[in-house]
Design an enzyme around this catalytic site. Structure first.
Site, PDB file in Angstrom:
ATOM      1  CG  PHE A   1      -6.925   2.705  11.777  1.00  0.00           C
ATOM      2  CD1 PHE A   1      -7.459   1.311  11.593  1.00  0.00           C
ATOM      3  CD2 PHE A   1      -7.396   3.513  12.997  1.00  0.00           C
ATOM      4  CE1 PHE A   1      -7.916   0.710  12.629  1.00  0.00           C
ATOM      5  CE2 PHE A   1      -7.936   2.747  13.834  1.00  0.00           C
ATOM      6  CZ  PHE A   1      -8.282   1.450  13.779  1.00  0.00           C
ATOM      7  CD  GLU A   2      -3.483  -0.099   5.224  1.00  0.00           C
ATOM      8  OE1 GLU A   2      -2.930  -0.121   4.186  1.00  0.00           O
ATOM      9  OE2 GLU A   2      -4.005  -1.289   5.827  1.00  0.00           O
ATOM     10  CG  PHE A   3      -6.403   4.270   3.869  1.00  0.00           C
ATOM     11  CD1 PHE A   3      -6.138   4.770   2.465  1.00  0.00           C
ATOM     12  CD2 PHE A   3      -6.531   2.898   3.820  1.00  0.00           C
ATOM     13  CE1 PHE A   3      -5.831   3.797   1.501  1.00  0.00           C
ATOM     14  CE2 PHE A   3      -6.326   1.879   3.021  1.00  0.00           C
ATOM     15  CZ  PHE A   3      -5.880   2.324   1.508  1.00  0.00           C
TER      16      PHE A   3
ATOM     17  CG  ASN B   1      -2.130  -0.566   0.974  1.00  0.00           C
ATOM     18  OD1 ASN B   1      -2.546  -1.331   0.102  1.00  0.00           O
ATOM     19  ND2 ASN B   1      -3.171  -0.588   2.130  1.00  0.00           N
TER      20      ASN B   1
END
Lengths: 341, 255
Positions: B52-54, A152
Site C-alpha cells: 500500500f502506497e503509504f 503521490n
C-alpha cells in the site's frame, strides 16, 4: 545569472531539457532561505513547547501561507489542529492560503472555508466514498484559482528533497503525461548514463501539521504504524505544529531512540490531543468513526448542509476538549481498539 | 444482482483476484483491488504481498481497509514504513503488479483520473493521480479495472493522468519511463483484454458469462482488436461469493 555564470555554462556541456511542465511553482524553492530560517528560528536547546491548539495556531498560522497536512484525513490526521485553523480562518478573516493536496477529510473541511486559493494536487477525495464534494465545487467554480498536478510519490519526494536540503530530486515518475505538463517538473537527459530522468522541485511548506502517537514536551515524536510522509514533511516545514495522542516523559523517548521519527529541533509547538485524529483513526489506538464520516459525505453533497456541519462541529465548538464532549466520551471509548488487534 | 445470483462487481473482483499470483508483490489501491487481493490470499495466493502506497507491506488482509493508509493495510504485515519506501521499491523494480482504475481509458491503456473537460476549467474535477501515475510508471505489469462503456473507453481521453503505452510501441521508453513496463490486462464488467505485443493496442481476449464479442465492441469507443480465440471467464464460484459476502465485505462497501 551573472555574465561569469553564463560563460561558464556555455563553456561546459549544457544538460538538455526534453520536457518542462507549463505551470509556475506555487511555492518557491529556497533552500538557502530554509537553512537561514532554521538557523534563526529553530532552537537546539531543549525547550518546553507544550501549548493548546489555539495558542499554537495563533502563533504560527498566518494569511498567505502554504500549508502541509500529514497524513490522510481519516488516518493519523491532526484534526484537532485543523479545526482550530478553520476557526481562525473565520475569526481572523484569512483568505489566501495554498496547500499541498494529498488529502481527504481535512482538505474537504478546509475547502468549505473558501480560503484555499492554490493547490499542489495529487489526490483529494474521500476514498471509499469517492469524489470530495466541497473540493469539487471549489475547483469547478474557480474559487481555488491555481491547481498544479503531481503524483503521490512526486509530492513525497518533493518533501524529501526539501528535507534533504537539496533543490530537487531526479525520479522515474510523471514522464510522458499531462500530469507532468500541468506541473512544474521537468525532464532532462540523464547526466550519468543513457535515457532521461524527471526532476521534481523541493517543496517547502510554511506551516506543517502532523499528528503522532506520542511526543515529549520538547517535540521528540514516535509514530505507531506506517509513517506516511511524516519524516519528510517534518523536515520540509518552516514551522511545525505537532499534536500527539499523549505527552510522555523524555525517558520514554530515551529508552527507544530508534523510534524517534521527528526530532525535537524540527518542532515549534507540541499539542496534547487525545482522539486528535477523530473522526479519523489512529493505528493501534482507535478506529475511525464511520457513521460520522458517512453522514458528512451525504450532507456535503449540498453546499449549505456542508456549512451546517462546519457550524455544529467546528465554529460552535471553542476547543478540542469540548469537541470530544460533543462527540460523546462513551462513543469515543467505543472506538478504541481491543487488545486482540 | 443478475439472474445468475451475483453482481457485476462481484464478478469483476473474482476475475481480478484470479490474476493475482502467489509469491508476487502487488500495489493495491482503494476499493476493488483490496477485495480482490483479500480474496486471492484466502484462496490460491496466501503469500501475495500487498503493498500500500503509504507504507504498509505484506499485510494479512483479514479486514477490508477503507483507506490506503489505514491500520488494516499493515495488519500482521511485514513492514510498516512510509510512502517514500513503498514508491522507491517500485522504482527499484521490486513490484510485479500494480492495480489501477480510472474514469477514462484509451486504446493504449492510458488513464484519466484527473478531470473531465479542461484542467484549468474543469467540467468535473476528479480525485487526481494519487499514486496511480507512480504505479503506472514503475510497476512491471499494471492491471486496470474499469466499468466497460463507450463513455469510458475513448479514442481520446480528456487528460492523460497515468501512462499506458502512451502513443504506441517504444513511446514509454522514449518519454523516459523505465523499460519493459506497462499495462498487462484490462478487466471490466464485460471482458478481459490485453495489449497486442507489436502495436500495443488493446485486444479482447476473454468474455464474461453471457457477454458477446459484439457487445464488447459496441461498448468500446475505439477500434478494438480481437484475439483469434476468446476465453470464457468463469462466473464466481459459490466459495468465492461466500468469502466476499460473509467475510471480506460484510458491511457491503463495494459488493
Amino acid at each position: 545569472m551573472t555574465q561569469d555564470d553564463a560563460t561558464q555554462i556555455g563553456a561546459m556541456d549544457a544538460l538538455r531539457v526534453f520536457d518542462r511542465g507549463e505551470y509556475d511553482l506555487l511555492q518557491p524553492v529556497d533552500i538557502e532561505g530554509l537553512r537561514a530560517h532554521n538557523r534563526a528560528n529553530k532552537s537546539k536547546a531543549l525547550v518546553d513547547k507544550r501549548m493548546t491548539e489555539k495558542e499554537a495556531v495563533s502563533r504560527f498560522f498566518e494569511d498567505g501561507q502554504y500549508l502541509g497536512i500529514e497524513l490522510y484525513g481519516t488516518v493519523r490526521c491532526p484534526m484537532s489542529v485543523v479545526r482550530e485553523v478553520i476557526r481562525q480562518i473565520r475569526d481572523r478573516n484569512i483568505t489566501n492560503l495554498r496547500i499541498c493536496g494529498q488529502g481527504c477529510f481535512e482538505q474537504e473541511l478546509l475547502a468549505n472555508t473558501g480560503a484555499i486559493k492554490g493547490s499542489d494536487w495529487t489526490y483529494t477525495g474521500l476514498e471509499v466514498y469517492g469524489i470530495s464534494p466541497s473540493w469539487r465545487r471549489a475547483v469547478e467554480s474557480g474559487a481555488v484559482e491555481r491547481v498544479c498536478e503531481w503524483s503521490n510519490a512526486a509530492i513525497a519526494w518533493r518533501f524529501k528533497a526539501a528535507g534533504m536540503g537539496v533543490p530537487f530530486l531526479p525520479v522515474q515518475v510523471m514522464q510522458g503525461t499531462d500530469t507532468l505538463r500541468c506541473s512544474s517538473a521537468m525532464v532532462i537527459e540523464n547526466p550519468y548514463g543513457a535515457g532521461k530522468v524527471a526532476l521534481v522541485p523541493a517543496l517547502i511548506v510554511d506551516l506543517g501539521l502532523i499528528h503522532v502517537s506520542r511526543a515529549d514536551k520538547y517535540g521528540n515524536c514516535q509514530i505507531d504504524g506506517i509513517s506516511g510522509f511524516a519524516r519528510e514533511m517534518s523536515r520540509a516545514s518552516k514551522r511545525l505544529i505537532v499534536s500527539a495522542e499523549e505527552i510522555v516523559d523524555t525517558d520514554v523517548i530515551r529508552e527507544h531512540p530508534d523510534r524517534t521519527q521527528i526530532p525535537y529541533f524540527l518542532v515549534d509547538a507540541v499539542v496534547e490531543a487525545p482522539f486528535g485524529s477523530h473522526p479519523g483513526e489512529m493505528a493501534g489506538a482507535y478506529v475511525r468513526d464511520e457513521p460520522h464520516i458517512k453522514s458528512y459525505y451525504q450532507d456535503a453533497q449540498d453546499a449549505e448542509k456542508a456549512q451546517t456541519y462546519m457550524e455544529k462541529w467546528i465554529y460552535a465548538v471553542p476547543d478540542h476538549e469540548q469537541y470530544l464532549d460533543l462527540v460523546g466520551r462513551d462513543h469515543l471509548e467505543s472506538l478504541r481498539l481491543g487488545r486482540d488487534v | 444482482m443478475t439472474e445468475n445470483g451475483y453482481s457485476p462487481n462481484e464478478l469483476l473482483i473474482c476475475v481480478a483476484s484470479r490474476l493475482m499470483e502467489d509469491g508476487t508483490t502487488a500495489f493495491i489501491g482503494t476499493g476493488i483491488p483490496m477485495l480482490a487481493a483479500s480474496l486471492a490470499q484466502r484462496q490460491h495466493a496466501p503469500d501475495l504481498m500487498p503493498i500500500f502506497e503509504f507504507g504498509g507491506m505484506g499485510a494479512r488482509l483479514e479486514r477490508l481497509p477503507l483507506a490506503v493508509g489505514d491500520m488494516w493495510t499493515f495488519h500482521r504485515g511485514l513492514i510498516a514504513a512510509g510512502i517514500c519506501d513503498a514508491m522507491e521499491f517500485a522504482q527499484l523494480g521490486f513490484v510485479d503488479y500494480g492495480f489501477l482504475g480510472g474514469a477514462q481509458i484509451d486504446a493504449y491503456g492510458n488513464l484519466n483520473s484527473t478531470v473531465i473537460g479542461e484542467q484549468k476549467h474543469p467540467k468535473v474535477r476528479l480525485p487526481g493521480s494519487g499514486g496511480a501515475n507512480d504505479v503506472g510508471s514503475c510497476c512491471w505489469n499494471t492491471i486496470i479495472l474499469m466499468q466497460h462503456s463507450k463513455r469510458r473507453f475513448l479514442e481520446k481521453i480528456d487528460f492523460l493522468t497515468t501512462p499506458g503505452y502512451l502513443t504506441g510501441p517504444g513511446a514509454r521508453e522514449q518519454a523516459g519511463l523505465p523499460a519493459n513496463t506497462g499495462p498487462y490486462r484490462v478487466v471490466t464488467n464485460l471482458a478481459t483484454l490485453d495489449f497486442h505485443p507489436e502495436s500495443k493496442r488493446m485486444r479482447l481476449i476473454g468474455l464474461n458469462p453471457g457477454v458477446t464479442k459484439d457487445q464488447v465492441i459496441e461498448e468500446t469507443g475505439f477500434e478494438l482488436l480481437v484475439a483469434d480465440s476468446l476465453a470464457q471467464n468463469a462466473p464466481p464460484s459459490a466459495e468465492e461469493l461466500r468469502l466476499l459476502r460473509d467475510e471480506i465485505d460484510k458491511d457491503r462497501f463495494y459488493i
